[in-house]
Design an enzyme around this catalytic site. Structure first.
Site, PDB file in Angstrom:
ATOM      1  N   TRP A 179       0.861  -1.186   0.000  1.00 27.65           N
ATOM      2  CA  TRP A 179       0.000   0.000   0.000  1.00 27.65           C
ATOM      3  C   TRP A 179       0.899   1.238   0.000  1.00 27.65           C
ATOM      4  CZ3 TRP A 179      -5.474  -0.709   0.558  1.00 27.65           C
ATOM      5  CH2 TRP A 179      -6.205   0.487   0.571  1.00 27.65           C
TER       6      TRP A 179
ATOM      7  N   SER B  36      -0.099  -2.030   5.557  1.00 31.10           N
ATOM      8  CA  SER B  36       0.676  -1.887   6.796  1.00 31.10           C
ATOM      9  C   SER B  36       0.161  -2.800   7.902  1.00 31.10           C
ATOM     10  CB  SER B  36       0.642  -0.433   7.271  1.00 31.10           C
ATOM     11  OG  SER B  36       1.389   0.362   6.386  1.00 31.10           O
TER      12      SER B  36
ATOM     13  N   GLU C 277      -0.795  -5.718   7.716  1.00 31.63           N
ATOM     14  CA  GLU C 277      -0.244  -7.076   7.529  1.00 31.63           C
ATOM     15  C   GLU C 277       1.245  -7.155   7.896  1.00 31.63           C
ATOM     16  OE1 GLU C 277      -2.435  -5.719   5.002  1.00 31.63           O
ATOM     17  OE2 GLU C 277      -3.916  -6.766   6.242  1.00 31.63           O
TER      18      GLU C 277
ATOM     19  N   VAL D  66       1.251   4.901   6.072  1.00 29.76           N
ATOM     20  CA  VAL D  66      -0.190   5.129   6.211  1.00 29.76           C
ATOM     21  C   VAL D  66      -0.442   6.623   6.012  1.00 29.76           C
ATOM     22  CG1 VAL D  66      -2.225   4.563   7.564  1.00 29.76           C
ATOM     23  CG2 VAL D  66      -0.095   3.349   7.999  1.00 29.76           C
TER      24      VAL D  66
ATOM     25  N   HIS E 168     -10.149   5.327   9.945  1.00 31.17           N
ATOM     26  CA  HIS E 168      -9.400   4.122   9.598  1.00 31.17           C
ATOM     27  C   HIS E 168      -7.898   4.301   9.836  1.00 31.17           C
ATOM     28  CE1 HIS E 168     -10.092   0.245   7.587  1.00 31.17           C
ATOM     29  NE2 HIS E 168      -8.861   0.352   7.153  1.00 31.17           N
TER      30      HIS E 168
HETATM   31  C1  DLZ Z   1      -7.349   0.055   4.081  1.00 32.19           C
HETATM   32  C2  DLZ Z   1      -6.105   0.862   4.106  1.00 32.19           C
HETATM   33  C3  DLZ Z   1      -6.179   2.267   4.053  1.00 32.19           C
HETATM   34  C4  DLZ Z   1      -7.459   3.015   3.982  1.00 32.19           C
HETATM   35  N1  DLZ Z   1      -5.072   3.018   4.038  1.00 32.19           N
HETATM   36  C5  DLZ Z   1      -3.864   2.407   4.109  1.00 32.19           C
HETATM   37  C6  DLZ Z   1      -2.674   3.183   4.119  1.00 32.19           C
HETATM   38  O1  DLZ Z   1      -2.657   4.416   4.017  1.00 32.19           O
HETATM   39  N2  DLZ Z   1      -1.476   2.512   4.215  1.00 32.19           N
HETATM   40  C7  DLZ Z   1      -1.423   1.140   4.329  1.00 32.19           C
HETATM   41  O2  DLZ Z   1      -0.304   0.612   4.425  1.00 32.19           O
HETATM   42  N3  DLZ Z   1      -2.538   0.397   4.308  1.00 32.19           N
HETATM   43  C8  DLZ Z   1      -3.743   0.989   4.193  1.00 32.19           C
HETATM   44  N4  DLZ Z   1      -4.873   0.247   4.171  1.00 32.19           N
HETATM   45  C9  DLZ Z   1      -4.745  -1.232   4.121  1.00 32.19           C
HETATM   46  C10 DLZ Z   1      -4.587  -1.892   5.490  1.00 32.19           C
HETATM   47  O3  DLZ Z   1      -3.274  -1.748   5.999  1.00 32.19           O
HETATM   48  C11 DLZ Z   1      -4.856  -3.420   5.342  1.00 32.19           C
HETATM   49  O4  DLZ Z   1      -4.091  -3.921   4.269  1.00 32.19           O
HETATM   50  C12 DLZ Z   1      -6.316  -3.717   5.060  1.00 32.19           C
HETATM   51  O5  DLZ Z   1      -7.146  -3.125   6.028  1.00 32.19           O
HETATM   52  C13 DLZ Z   1      -6.582  -5.254   5.041  1.00 32.19           C
HETATM   53  O6  DLZ Z   1      -6.237  -5.833   6.299  1.00 32.19           O
END
Ligand code: DLZ
Length: 161
Positions: free
Chosen positions: A31, A65, A67, A90, A97
């Site tokens: 992500w 993140s 995970e 993130v 969230h």
């Molecule tokens: C769902 C989500 C969101 C909204 N934003 C981020 C982010 O900015 N950075 C990141 O690393 N992951 C994000 N995720 C995904 C969550 O970390 C995770 O992969 C999902 O909620 C599935 O467990």
């Protein structure tokens, strides 16, 4: 002296032990990969610049993140590494969230450190916007990956002392 606006890539090379022979696992969230891959590459480059062999660095990717906790746990339990670097980014959105991912991931990684087995380095950027991430992933404030690599080496040496 480190401060909030310290350049993350600045370090005193003399204060860093040799990473020769140390084994590192890096778990990277996909992500926001524009940022996390820059941190990953910075970490690898800095580990190697301080004596680590590329063959002693293993990379695993996870979706987001959150995970990183599971990924780091599996890597820790493998017993193959002297330290693990967890890298994620993130970025605040419209809902709470952001807060849950930041808190959950931070607590999860902190718990792994409480096991006292090997250091799990906290490479989670928690940013209000992409400009903040950009600045910390090879931009004006350096690269968080470099900081994580130096920290990992120092913590492995600390653990072996
Ligand atoms: C769902 C989500 C969101 C909204 N934003 C981020 C982010 O900015 N950075 C990141 O690393 N992951 C994000 N995720 C995904 C969550 O970390 C995770 O992969 C999902 O909620 C599935 O467990």
């Amino acid at each position: 002296m480190a401060s909030a606006l310290h350049n993350l890539s600045d370090y005193d090379a003399k204060s860093v032990p040799s990473a020769k022979g140390m084994k590192f696992g890096i778990v990277v969230a996909n992500w926001n990969d524009r940022f996390t891959y820059a941190m990953r590459d910075g970490a690898i480059q800095t580990l190697v610049a301080n004596g680590a062999e590329e063959s002693d660095i293993e990379i695993f990717h996870v979706p987001g993140s959150f995970e990183l906790i599971y990924g780091a746990t599996k890597m820790l339990d493998s017993g193959k590494y002297d330290a693990i670097i967890a890298i994620g980014c993130v970025i605040r959105g419209e809902t709470p969230h952001f807060d849950y991912i930041c808190q959950g991931t931070t607590h999860g990684l902190a718990e792994l450190n409480l096991r006292g087995q090997i250091p799990v380095i906290y490479g989670l950027l928690t940013c209000n916007n992409t400009d903040q991430a950009e600045a910390r992933c090879g931009g004006i404030l350096g690269n968080k990956g470099d900081e994580c690599a130096v920290t990992a080496i120092k913590m492995v040496a600390f653990g072996k002392a």
